[in-house]
Write a protein that holds these residues in place. Structure first.
Motif, PDB file in Angstrom:
ATOM      1  N   SER A  71      -1.058   1.654  -4.629  1.00 21.44           N
ATOM      2  CA  SER A  71      -0.344   0.376  -4.551  1.00 21.44           C
ATOM      3  C   SER A  71       0.907   0.380  -5.418  1.00 21.44           C
ATOM      4  O   SER A  71       0.888   0.884  -6.543  1.00 21.44           O
ATOM      5  CB  SER A  71      -1.243  -0.774  -5.028  1.00 21.44           C
ATOM      6  N   ALA A  72       1.979  -0.205  -4.882  1.00 23.01           N
ATOM      7  CA  ALA A  72       3.215  -0.398  -5.646  1.00 23.01           C
ATOM      8  C   ALA A  72       3.452  -1.907  -5.748  1.00 23.01           C
ATOM      9  O   ALA A  72       3.408  -2.614  -4.744  1.00 23.01           O
ATOM     10  CB  ALA A  72       4.391   0.284  -4.960  1.00 23.01           C
ATOM     11  N   LEU A  73       3.686  -2.382  -6.961  1.00 28.85           N
ATOM     12  CA  LEU A  73       3.850  -3.809  -7.209  1.00 28.85           C
ATOM     13  C   LEU A  73       5.277  -4.106  -7.668  1.00 28.85           C
ATOM     14  O   LEU A  73       5.754  -3.526  -8.648  1.00 28.85           O
ATOM     15  CB  LEU A  73       2.857  -4.271  -8.282  1.00 28.85           C
ATOM     16  N   PHE A  74       5.945  -5.003  -6.943  1.00 27.43           N
ATOM     17  CA  PHE A  74       7.297  -5.452  -7.274  1.00 27.43           C
ATOM     18  C   PHE A  74       7.238  -6.923  -7.660  1.00 27.43           C
ATOM     19  O   PHE A  74       6.416  -7.672  -7.146  1.00 27.43           O
ATOM     20  CB  PHE A  74       8.241  -5.288  -6.065  1.00 27.43           C
ATOM     21  N   ARG A  75       8.168  -7.334  -8.542  1.00 31.68           N
ATOM     22  CA  ARG A  75       8.216  -8.727  -9.004  1.00 31.68           C
ATOM     23  C   ARG A  75       9.621  -9.268  -8.842  1.00 31.68           C
ATOM     24  O   ARG A  75      10.604  -8.602  -9.181  1.00 31.68           O
ATOM     25  CB  ARG A  75       7.817  -8.793 -10.479  1.00 31.68           C
ATOM     26  N   ALA A  76       9.716 -10.498  -8.313  1.00 35.30           N
ATOM     27  CA  ALA A  76      11.005 -11.184  -8.209  1.00 35.30           C
ATOM     28  C   ALA A  76      11.386 -11.711  -9.592  1.00 35.30           C
ATOM     29  O   ALA A  76      10.564 -12.305 -10.286  1.00 35.30           O
ATOM     30  CB  ALA A  76      10.909 -12.332  -7.220  1.00 35.30           C
ATOM     31  N   LEU A  77      12.637 -11.490  -9.982  1.00 34.52           N
ATOM     32  CA  LEU A  77      13.113 -11.928 -11.292  1.00 34.52           C
ATOM     33  C   LEU A  77      13.997 -13.164 -11.202  1.00 34.52           C
ATOM     34  O   LEU A  77      13.930 -14.038 -12.062  1.00 34.52           O
ATOM     35  CB  LEU A  77      13.904 -10.803 -11.968  1.00 34.52           C
ATOM     36  N   ARG A  78      14.846 -13.214 -10.184  1.00 30.67           N
ATOM     37  CA  ARG A  78      15.778 -14.330 -10.031  1.00 30.67           C
ATOM     38  C   ARG A  78      16.284 -14.338  -8.593  1.00 30.67           C
ATOM     39  O   ARG A  78      16.145 -13.359  -7.878  1.00 30.67           O
ATOM     40  CB  ARG A  78      16.937 -14.215 -11.001  1.00 30.67           C
ATOM     41  N   PRO A  79      16.884 -15.442  -8.166  1.00 30.13           N
ATOM     42  CA  PRO A  79      17.429 -15.494  -6.805  1.00 30.13           C
ATOM     43  C   PRO A  79      18.510 -14.435  -6.601  1.00 30.13           C
ATOM     44  O   PRO A  79      19.273 -14.121  -7.516  1.00 30.13           O
ATOM     45  CB  PRO A  79      18.028 -16.902  -6.717  1.00 30.13           C
ATOM     46  N   GLY A  80      18.539 -13.887  -5.406  1.00 31.92           N
ATOM     47  CA  GLY A  80      19.529 -12.880  -5.068  1.00 31.92           C
ATOM     48  C   GLY A  80      19.012 -11.950  -3.993  1.00 31.92           C
ATOM     49  O   GLY A  80      17.985 -12.212  -3.367  1.00 31.92           O
ATOM     50  N   GLU A  89      12.754   0.757  -1.984  1.00 28.64           N
ATOM     51  CA  GLU A  89      12.210   1.849  -1.184  1.00 28.64           C
ATOM     52  C   GLU A  89      10.731   1.974  -1.515  1.00 28.64           C
ATOM     53  O   GLU A  89      10.353   1.995  -2.689  1.00 28.64           O
ATOM     54  CB  GLU A  89      12.927   3.156  -1.499  1.00 28.64           C
ATOM     55  N   VAL A  90       9.905   2.020  -0.474  1.00 27.89           N
ATOM     56  CA  VAL A  90       8.460   2.175  -0.633  1.00 27.89           C
ATOM     57  C   VAL A  90       8.099   3.561  -0.110  1.00 27.89           C
ATOM     58  O   VAL A  90       8.547   3.959   0.968  1.00 27.89           O
ATOM     59  CB  VAL A  90       7.707   1.072   0.138  1.00 27.89           C
ATOM     60  N   ILE A  91       7.303   4.282  -0.873  1.00 29.81           N
ATOM     61  CA  ILE A  91       6.952   5.663  -0.552  1.00 29.81           C
ATOM     62  C   ILE A  91       5.457   5.746  -0.260  1.00 29.81           C
ATOM     63  O   ILE A  91       4.647   5.232  -1.039  1.00 29.81           O
ATOM     64  CB  ILE A  91       7.319   6.594  -1.724  1.00 29.81           C
ATOM     65  N   ARG A  92       5.117   6.373   0.866  1.00 28.05           N
ATOM     66  CA  ARG A  92       3.713   6.535   1.260  1.00 28.05           C
ATOM     67  C   ARG A  92       3.422   7.995   1.524  1.00 28.05           C
ATOM     68  O   ARG A  92       4.311   8.755   1.863  1.00 28.05           O
ATOM     69  CB  ARG A  92       3.425   5.735   2.527  1.00 28.05           C
ATOM     70  N   GLY A  93       2.168   8.369   1.397  1.00 24.98           N
ATOM     71  CA  GLY A  93       1.741   9.730   1.687  1.00 24.98           C
ATOM     72  C   GLY A  93       1.285  10.450   0.432  1.00 24.98           C
ATOM     73  O   GLY A  93       1.516  10.007  -0.684  1.00 24.98           O
ATOM     74  N   GLY A 151       0.865  -1.167   0.000  1.00 26.28           N
ATOM     75  CA  GLY A 151       0.000   0.000   0.000  1.00 26.28           C
ATOM     76  C   GLY A 151       0.906   1.223   0.000  1.00 26.28           C
ATOM     77  O   GLY A 151       1.495   1.538   1.035  1.00 26.28           O
ATOM     78  N   ALA A 152       1.089   1.848  -1.153  1.00 21.78           N
ATOM     79  CA  ALA A 152       2.071   2.924  -1.277  1.00 21.78           C
ATOM     80  C   ALA A 152       1.721   3.824  -2.455  1.00 21.78           C
ATOM     81  O   ALA A 152       0.986   3.424  -3.354  1.00 21.78           O
ATOM     82  CB  ALA A 152       3.459   2.331  -1.479  1.00 21.78           C
ATOM     83  N   THR A 153       2.283   5.035  -2.429  1.00 29.01           N
ATOM     84  CA  THR A 153       2.084   5.959  -3.544  1.00 29.01           C
ATOM     85  C   THR A 153       3.260   5.940  -4.512  1.00 29.01           C
ATOM     86  O   THR A 153       3.220   6.601  -5.546  1.00 29.01           O
ATOM     87  CB  THR A 153       1.891   7.401  -3.031  1.00 29.01           C
ATOM     88  N   GLY A 157      18.713  -4.607  -9.074  1.00 28.48           N
ATOM     89  CA  GLY A 157      17.768  -4.490 -10.187  1.00 28.48           C
ATOM     90  C   GLY A 157      17.667  -5.716 -11.062  1.00 28.48           C
ATOM     91  O   GLY A 157      16.710  -5.856 -11.811  1.00 28.48           O
ATOM     92  N   THR A 158      18.625  -6.634 -10.955  1.00 26.94           N
ATOM     93  CA  THR A 158      18.501  -7.890 -11.700  1.00 26.94           C
ATOM     94  C   THR A 158      17.752  -8.940 -10.882  1.00 26.94           C
ATOM     95  O   THR A 158      17.377  -9.978 -11.409  1.00 26.94           O
ATOM     96  CB  THR A 158      19.892  -8.443 -12.092  1.00 26.94           C
ATOM     97  N   THR A 159      17.509  -8.651  -9.584  1.00 21.40           N
ATOM     98  CA  THR A 159      16.804  -9.585  -8.706  1.00 21.40           C
ATOM     99  C   THR A 159      15.313  -9.270  -8.617  1.00 21.40           C
ATOM    100  O   THR A 159      14.482 -10.168  -8.650  1.00 21.40           O
ATOM    101  CB  THR A 159      17.427  -9.558  -7.288  1.00 21.40           C
ATOM    102  N   VAL A 160      14.971  -7.990  -8.484  1.00 15.36           N
ATOM    103  CA  VAL A 160      13.567  -7.563  -8.436  1.00 15.36           C
ATOM    104  C   VAL A 160      13.369  -6.367  -9.350  1.00 15.36           C
ATOM    105  O   VAL A 160      14.315  -5.663  -9.680  1.00 15.36           O
ATOM    106  CB  VAL A 160      13.102  -7.191  -7.003  1.00 15.36           C
ATOM    107  N   GLU A 161      12.116  -6.157  -9.741  1.00 20.19           N
ATOM    108  CA  GLU A 161      11.784  -4.976 -10.538  1.00 20.19           C
ATOM    109  C   GLU A 161      10.491  -4.366 -10.025  1.00 20.19           C
ATOM    110  O   GLU A 161       9.638  -5.067  -9.468  1.00 20.19           O
ATOM    111  CB  GLU A 161      11.636  -5.319 -12.018  1.00 20.19           C
ATOM    112  N   LEU A 162      10.368  -3.069 -10.194  1.00 24.05           N
ATOM    113  CA  LEU A 162       9.114  -2.384  -9.902  1.00 24.05           C
ATOM    114  C   LEU A 162       8.238  -2.535 -11.139  1.00 24.05           C
ATOM    115  O   LEU A 162       8.583  -2.035 -12.215  1.00 24.05           O
ATOM    116  CB  LEU A 162       9.361  -0.903  -9.594  1.00 24.05           C
ATOM    117  N   VAL A 163       7.142  -3.250 -11.003  1.00 30.25           N
ATOM    118  CA  VAL A 163       6.224  -3.437 -12.129  1.00 30.25           C
ATOM    119  C   VAL A 163       5.478  -2.137 -12.401  1.00 30.25           C
ATOM    120  O   VAL A 163       5.315  -1.725 -13.540  1.00 30.25           O
ATOM    121  CB  VAL A 163       5.233  -4.588 -11.845  1.00 30.25           C
ATOM    122  N   GLY A 164       5.031  -1.477 -11.330  1.00 29.14           N
ATOM    123  CA  GLY A 164       4.339  -0.217 -11.505  1.00 29.14           C
ATOM    124  C   GLY A 164       3.674   0.245 -10.224  1.00 29.14           C
ATOM    125  O   GLY A 164       3.648  -0.465  -9.227  1.00 29.14           O
ATOM    126  N   VAL A 165       3.147   1.450 -10.294  1.00 29.16           N
ATOM    127  CA  VAL A 165       2.407   2.057  -9.199  1.00 29.16           C
ATOM    128  C   VAL A 165       0.990   2.266  -9.716  1.00 29.16           C
ATOM    129  O   VAL A 165       0.804   2.838 -10.792  1.00 29.16           O
ATOM    130  CB  VAL A 165       3.061   3.384  -8.762  1.00 29.16           C
TER     131      VAL A 165
END
Length: 80
Positions: free
Chosen positions: A44-53, A58-62, A5-7, A15-23
């Motif tokens: 909402s901010a959605l992150f996706r795991a890409l590979r082990p690591g 950073e999650v931003i709220r407000g 739950g974030a703005t 960045g090769t381990t996770v990516e921000l899919v979108g807000v």
């Protein structure tokens, strides 16, 4: 997938381990196919795991227009 739950959000390290899919903002599809969404900042901010690591995000709220946003850094470990 990690949903916060974030703005906003961003990947600080790993960045090769996770990516921000979108807000995103909530929405509803009307009977005629139009997407209806409320006015205001995203919720909402959605992150996706890409590979082990390891990564750090950073999650931003407000309200991004009215107040100083609150940020939290989170360490992520993705295991196979």
């Amino acid at each position: 997938m990690l949903l916060f739950g974030a703005t906003g959000g961003r990947v600080l390290e790993g960045g090769t381990t996770v990516e921000l899919v979108g807000v995103f903002s909530p929405g509803v599809v009307s009977d005629d196919g139009r997407v209806l969404s409320p006015a205001g900042p995203p919720t909402s901010a959605l992150f996706r795991a890409l590979r082990p690591g390891q990564a750090r995000i950073e999650v931003i709220r407000g309200d991004p227009w009215q107040a100083t946003p609150e940020t939290r850094q989170i360490a992520i470990v993705v295991a196979a």
